[in-house]
Structure formats: structure tokens, C-alpha cells
Design an enzyme around this catalytic site. Structure first.
Site, short mmCIF file in Angstrom:
data_model
loop_
_atom_site.label_atom_id
_atom_site.label_comp_id
_atom_site.label_asym_id
_atom_site.label_seq_id
_atom_site.Cartn_x
_atom_site.Cartn_y
_atom_site.Cartn_z
N ASN A 3 57.34 9.84 81.33
CA ASN A 3 58.74 9.70 81.70
C ASN A 3 59.45 9.12 80.48
OD1 ASN A 3 61.24 9.10 82.69
ND2 ASN A 3 60.57 7.58 84.19
N LYS B 130 62.48 8.45 80.03
CA LYS B 130 63.63 7.57 80.31
C LYS B 130 64.76 7.91 79.32
CE LYS B 130 60.52 4.38 82.47
NZ LYS B 130 60.24 3.04 82.91
N HIS C 299 63.20 7.65 90.94
CA HIS C 299 62.64 6.59 90.10
C HIS C 299 63.29 5.25 90.45
CE1 HIS C 299 61.52 4.17 86.67
NE2 HIS C 299 60.49 5.00 86.54
N GLU D 220 64.33 2.94 88.66
CA GLU D 220 65.51 2.61 87.84
C GLU D 220 66.75 3.31 88.39
OE1 GLU D 220 63.67 3.64 84.14
OE2 GLU D 220 62.36 1.91 84.35
N GLU E 241 54.79 3.81 92.08
CA GLU E 241 55.18 2.94 90.98
C GLU E 241 55.63 1.58 91.53
OE1 GLU E 241 56.10 5.40 87.26
OE2 GLU E 241 57.99 5.12 88.31
N GLY F 66 57.44 -1.44 83.05
CA GLY F 66 57.99 -1.98 81.81
C GLY F 66 57.76 -3.46 81.64
N SER G 132 53.22 0.41 83.60
CA SER G 132 52.45 -0.14 82.48
C SER G 132 51.07 0.49 82.35
CB SER G 132 52.35 -1.67 82.59
OG SER G 132 53.66 -2.24 82.57
P1 13P Z 1 56.13 1.87 81.95
O1 13P Z 1 54.88 2.72 81.72
O2 13P Z 1 56.92 1.67 80.71
O3 13P Z 1 55.81 0.64 82.71
O4 13P Z 1 57.07 2.75 82.90
C1 13P Z 1 56.52 3.31 84.02
C2 13P Z 1 57.53 4.21 84.63
O5 13P Z 1 58.57 3.78 85.08
C3 13P Z 1 57.23 5.63 84.67
O6 13P Z 1 58.14 6.33 85.44
#
Ligand code: 13P
Length: 251
Positions: free
Chosen positions: A9, A11, A95, A97, A167, A173, A213
Site C-alpha cells: 500500500n 499510501k 483503509h 486512514e 489491520e 505505521g 508494521s
Molecule cells: P505499515 O506497514 O507502514 O504499518 O502500514 C500498514 C498499512 O497500513 C497497510 O495498508
């Protein structure tokens, strides 16, 4: 049996030229590693460049969101038909976020999911608990409610085109990862919820990824778990060596 799906992803990272350079770098590194599907979901304006760079390789390029209407007065949004026309097969929906910063709810996640499926796309549906919910011991309830709401009115037939990404929000993150046992247990609880809705056959066939992560160090242990069928990777998907090591862990 279920096939591993390792997805990055992106982002809000990489410009089109950076996306091209990254795909060109990683293409030879993952060539022939056919024991898993490899997908990078990228910001809309970088999809075309990434797809051109990925042509002829085992890398697929997806999107990070899609709107639920076919067209109309939705400034700033992109429809499934638009993505389909440029050859995009996969799209991330829901997601955390998007839920946290952009007001996405289970209802809009459900609408987007149905629109993407109706357009013939494959959906990576994200869900997971926040820290307070895990600490309160209600993770199972939260993920099963999300599973049911996000997939409301999605048919068993359409579930062939749905991947679920578990997730835990507290692991995204943050450098905190769910332990392999926690990931396995919660992915298993999502599978139980799928079983309640669709029966055992669909539940057993559905790919459930872990995200939060995941990196080159913890991937093998997470992917070894019965209910973990892949990864949705943020930070570590931006570094070719790290992402390739996760692909290797799925071989
Ligand atoms: P990280 O791997 O940076 O923790 O992000 C995970 C994520 O949100 C994947 O969609």
C-alpha cells in the site's frame, strides 16, 4: 488451497517518475517468485506510470480507493469504471486512514465495495480494531461487526473477488506488530464471521491478509500462521529489498 497475496500500500508516496523507477528496480528482484500474487496499490496519478513499468512482469498495480457512484457530482473522486478502463484490477477499500482522516464509515465502505465488485474489480477490504478496543477485550466483536457491515449484500459468488486485510489500527505505521498468535487469532475470528454469513466453503477460500508494521524481519513468522494468507504492507513496501524479502517469506 489459499494462495498468498503480498500487496504494497503506497499510501501518499512516490511521484509517477519515482513509481516507474521503483517498479523497474523491483521487477527483476521478484521475477519468477510465483508462489504468491504481488500487487502494489498506488495513488491514482501514478497508476499509469507504474502499470507501464510493470508490463510483462508478475507485478499488478491497484488503486487505494474508489467511489461508489458510477459518475456524477463528486468532486475529487474516481469511479470503478474509470479504473477498469485503464486496466486496474485491484482496489483497497476501507483503509483505517480513510476511516480516521476522511470520514469513511462501514456504510460507505460497503457502498464502495459493492460498486467495485459490480464493475468486476477485486477488492482488498481493510478492517481492524483500535488500541482501546483491543485493550477492552472486544477485538473479536469489532472485527466480526465490521466484516458483516462492510460485506452487507455482497454475494457468496462475489466473495471470490474479495480479499480481507486485517489491520489492527494500533499496529499501522507504529512499528508495533501484532504477534503472530494475535494475527492468527483475529484473522481466524474474521474467518468465523465469514462462516456465519457465507458458510464454511467461502470462509475457507477467502484470503485474509495481515497488515500493520509487517516487515522483512517478522513476515515469515506471521505468514507461517494458518489463518494469515498474505500481507498488506505500508512502510516496508517502499524499499525494494524489504518488500522482496517479504515476497521471499511467502515462497
Ligand atoms: P505499515 O506497514 O507502514 O504499518 O502500514 C500498514 C498499512 O497500513 C497497510 O495498508
Amino acid at each position: 488451497m489459499r494462495r498468498y497475496v503480498i500487496a504494497g500500500n503506497r499510501k501518499m508516496n512516490f511521484t509517477p517518475s519515482q513509481a516507474t523507477a521503483f517498479i523497474n528496480e523491483i521487477k527483476p528482484m521478484v521475477a519468477g517468485k510465483d508462489n504468491c500474487d504481488i500487487i502494489f496499490c498506488a495513488p491514482y496519478v501514478t497508476i499509469d506510470a507504474a502499470m507501464k513499468a510493470a508490463e510483462g512482469s508478475n507485478i499488478k498495480i491497484g488503486a487505494e480507493n474508489v467511489h461508489f457512484a458510477e459518475k456524477g457530482a463528486y468532486t475529487g473522486e474516481v469511479s470503478a469504471q474509470m479504473l477498469k478502463e485503464i486496466g486496474v484490477e485491484y482496489v483497497i477499500i476501507g483503509h483505517s486512514e480513510r476511516r480516521q482522516y476522511f470520514g469513511e464509515t462501514d456504510e460507505t465502505v460497503n457502498l464502495r465495495t459493492k460498486a467495485a465488485l459490480a464493475a468486476g474489480m477485486k477488492v482488498i477490504l481493510c478492517l481492524g480494531e483500535v488500541k482501546e478496543q483491543r485493550l477492552a477485550g472486544i477485538t473479536k466483536e469489532i472485527v466480526s461487526i465490521q466484516t458483516k457491515l462492510d460485506l452487507a449484500d455482497v454475494s457468496a459468488e462475489d466473495m471470490k473477488n474479495v480479499i480481507i486485510a486485517y489491520e489492527p489500527v494500533w499496529a499501522i505505521g507504529t512499528g508495533l506488530t501484532a504477534t503472530p498468535e494475535q494475527a492468527d487469532e483475529t484473522c481466524g475470528q474474521i474467518r468465523e464471521a465469514l462462516c456465519e454469513i457465507y458458510g464454511a466453503e467461502v470462509a475457507e477460500a477467502t484470503i485474509i491478509q495481515y497488515g500493520g508494521s509487517m516487515n522483512e524481519k517478522n513476515a515469515a513468522e506471521l505468514l507461517a500462521k494458518e489463518n494469515v494468507d498474505g500481507g498488506l504492507i505500508g512502510g516496508a513496501s517502499l524499499v525494494a529489498e524489504k518488500f522482496t524479502a517479504i515476497v521471499d517469506a511467502a515462497q
